[in-house]
Write a protein that holds these residues in place. Structure first.
Motif, PDB file in Angstrom:
ATOM      1  N   SER A   1       0.845  -1.197   0.000  1.00  0.00           N
ATOM      2  CA  SER A   1       0.000   0.000   0.000  1.00  0.00           C
ATOM      3  C   SER A   1       0.878   1.244   0.000  1.00  0.00           C
ATOM      4  O   SER A   1       2.106   1.162   0.119  1.00  0.00           O
ATOM      5  CB  SER A   1      -0.923   0.008   1.220  1.00  0.00           C
ATOM      6  N   GLU A   2       0.233   2.391  -0.121  1.00  0.00           N
ATOM      7  CA  GLU A   2       0.954   3.656  -0.013  1.00  0.00           C
ATOM      8  C   GLU A   2       0.193   4.570   0.930  1.00  0.00           C
ATOM      9  O   GLU A   2      -1.041   4.520   1.028  1.00  0.00           O
ATOM     10  CB  GLU A   2       1.125   4.326  -1.376  1.00  0.00           C
ATOM     11  N   THR A   3       0.930   5.390   1.643  1.00  0.00           N
ATOM     12  CA  THR A   3       0.350   6.390   2.530  1.00  0.00           C
ATOM     13  C   THR A   3       0.953   7.744   2.214  1.00  0.00           C
ATOM     14  O   THR A   3       2.068   7.840   1.698  1.00  0.00           O
ATOM     15  CB  THR A   3       0.602   6.040   4.007  1.00  0.00           C
ATOM     16  N   TRP A   4       0.199   8.791   2.536  1.00  0.00           N
ATOM     17  CA  TRP A   4       0.650  10.160   2.314  1.00  0.00           C
ATOM     18  C   TRP A   4       0.816  10.861   3.655  1.00  0.00           C
ATOM     19  O   TRP A   4      -0.062  10.791   4.507  1.00  0.00           O
ATOM     20  CB  TRP A   4      -0.354  10.905   1.435  1.00  0.00           C
ATOM     21  N   HIS A   5       1.928  11.559   3.809  1.00  0.00           N
ATOM     22  CA  HIS A   5       2.256  12.212   5.072  1.00  0.00           C
ATOM     23  C   HIS A   5       2.561  13.692   4.845  1.00  0.00           C
ATOM     24  O   HIS A   5       3.003  14.090   3.760  1.00  0.00           O
ATOM     25  CB  HIS A   5       3.478  11.546   5.711  1.00  0.00           C
TER      26      HIS A   5
END
Length: 501
Positions: A142-146
């Motif tokens: 998955s990918e996450t945005w910070h």
């Protein structure tokens, strides 16, 4: 042309600033109004050391702000939107006083701030990542945005508040802090917006230092650009400014988001609805006295209708009222200063030297401030003066025979911001929007080049800088992406079938 008494303009500015809660000491930076060319008040500018202090304060606030849930960050922007609505007329008053925009355009710019706040509030619950299939059993990819960090915003005089809001509303919901360096030509609008945002932060019990304002000239901008704690520099201005900013930010491996010059064109084909086209052309070319980055500067008209189109535009220009932006019925206010007027006259002289004919306009009106009638110029070819952006109401008219030639003329400039075509031919419209059509970041059909909505990504290609602000997925510029792999099995398979053991 009757202009207001200069002292009354200064009084109006003070009342509007007070209504917004501005408390800022006087100093060495003078804020002038293009309406009369006189001083409104003075403002104390920042030193380079104070810029570094502001960035450090914003960075400390970011360390807390990034941990606040995004919907809670959206609540601050919601409160800002309500304050902007409450003080819409006060802010529009200052925009008109400092930038010279007619009242309806000034109110429209403040409304644009309100609109982007609404957009950002919704965005605060939609900062989506993705889940991708893993090739390894028992794994999730998955990918996450910070949040990214401190965002430096450098804005220009022509949209003194809207462009700031595009960046700030989005950056805040993304979890960033902001340090804003406004144009030294329009510091008062910045003081008002900063005061209202600080109030919104306080009302929501958010870290007050999450927004910083630094006022001054080039030295202040350079200090902001060079500070290693500034993760992203979003700069709006000239191509010359962008050439200076981008390498300095890249040298320290920072990110830059550039919104630079535009040399926007509209193609008018034989099938065009000329009534519609002329209305769109006149607003795009003469609105804001030609001082929008999306102002229409080139008109590429099929040779069979060129005389008719030029005649209609000249007739419309003759009806435009030029004067004080506070006066009812005035559609064209002043140029920002004498330098803008001189640049316009220099370009008109160069156009004549290249064989161009000034059909109408280009004349100064009155003796106070720098008011000009919009100029319409027929050119035999796309010469260097046509290829360069002049920030003034000059519309160059070129003709074409073949549609491919129209596209070549359209794309034959270094800039690539906004474009449009007026046609009722679906094939021409679709070709203009296709990969081998307009090379701009914004391509319109049957509307002018100016007046973008906040829902779409705003920005351009080539010397315009390639940045995107406002709507769509522009929020991604203000965040960092992380790709995550989670192994929930009791095995350790490697990707691509690699064996190690």
């Amino acid at each position: 042309m009757n202009l207001p008494d200069p002292s009354s303009l200064a009084d109006r500015a003070e009342r509007a600033l007070a209504a917004c809660g501005v408390e800022w000491p006087a100093g060495d930076l003078s804020a002038h109004t293009p309406i009369t060319g006189t001083k409104l008040r003075t403002v104390r500018p920042h030193s380079g050391r104070e810029v570094d202090d502001a960035v450090e304060a914003a960075h400390r606030a970011f360390l807390t702000w990034r941990t606040v849930p995004a919907p809670a960050r959206g609540a601050v922007v919601r409160r800002l939107g309500s304050l902007l609505t409450e003080h819409k007329e006060d802010l529009a008053e200052i925009v008109t006083l400092e930038a010279g925009k007619v009242t309806s355009e000034a109110l429209g710019e403040v409304q644009e701030m309100i609109d982007i706040c609404e957009f950002a509030v919704g965005l605060s619950r939609q900062l989506y990542g993705r889940t991708m299939p893993s090739e390894r059993p028992g794994h999730r990819l998955s990918e996450t945005w910070h949040p990214l960090g401190v965002v430096g915003v450098i804005s220009a005089f022509n949209f003194p508040v809207a462009v700031w809001s595009w960046n700030t509303a989005i950056a805040l919901v993304c979890g960033d802090s902001v340090v804003w360096k406004p144009s030294e030509t329009t510091p008062l609008t910045a003081l008002a917006c900063h005061a209202l945002l600080r109030r919104a932060l306080a009302d929501c019990e958010a870290p007050i230092d999450v927004h910083q304002l630094v006022v001054g000239g080039r030295d202040v901008g350079e200090a902001l650009v060079d500070n290693p704690l500034v993760a992203l520099v979003s700069a709006t201005g000239s191509v010359r400014m962008g050439r200076a900013v981008a390498p300095r930010v890249a040298a320290r491996f920072g990110r830059s988001l550039l919104e630079l010059g535009g040399n926007n064109a509209a193609v008018v084909t034989p099938s065009a609805d000329l009534e519609l086209a002329v209305r769109g052309i006149v607003f795009s070319a003469a609105g804001t006295a030609g001082q929008r980055c999306t102002s229409l500067r080139r008109l590429i008209v099929h040779e069979s209708i060129a005389d008719k189109v030029v005649g209609r535009i000249a007739s419309a220009y003759a009806q435009l009222q030029v004067g004080s932006p506070f006066d009812s019925g005035v559609l064209v206010g002043p140029l920002i200063n004498e330098a803008a007027y001189e640049a316009m006259q220099k370009s008109l002289s160069a156009a004549r030297g290249d064989g161009g004919t000034v059909v109408c306009g280009g004349d100064r009106v009155g003796e106070s401030g720098f008011y000009v009638t919009p100029a319409l110029v027929r050119m035999p070819a796309q010469t260097e003066v046509v290829r360069a952006e002049t920030f003034a109401p000059i519309l160059y008219v070129l003709t074409y025979t073949d549609f491919d030639d129209a596209i070549a003329l359209h794309n034959g400039v270094p800039q690539g911001l906004s474009s449009s075509i007026f046609t009722l031919d679906q094939r021409e419209a679709e070709r203009f929007l296709a990969a081998d059509g307009s090379d701009c970041g914004i391509a319109n059909v049957n509307i002018g080049t100016s007046g973008a909505e906040i829902g779409g990504a705003f920005g351009g290609e080539k010397e315009t800088g390639g940045g995107r602000e406002s709507g769509s997925d522009s929020w991604k510029a203000y965040m960092r992406r992380a790709t995550n792999t989670v192994n929930y099995s009791d095995q350790l398979p490697l990707a691509q079938g690699v064996e190690f053991g």
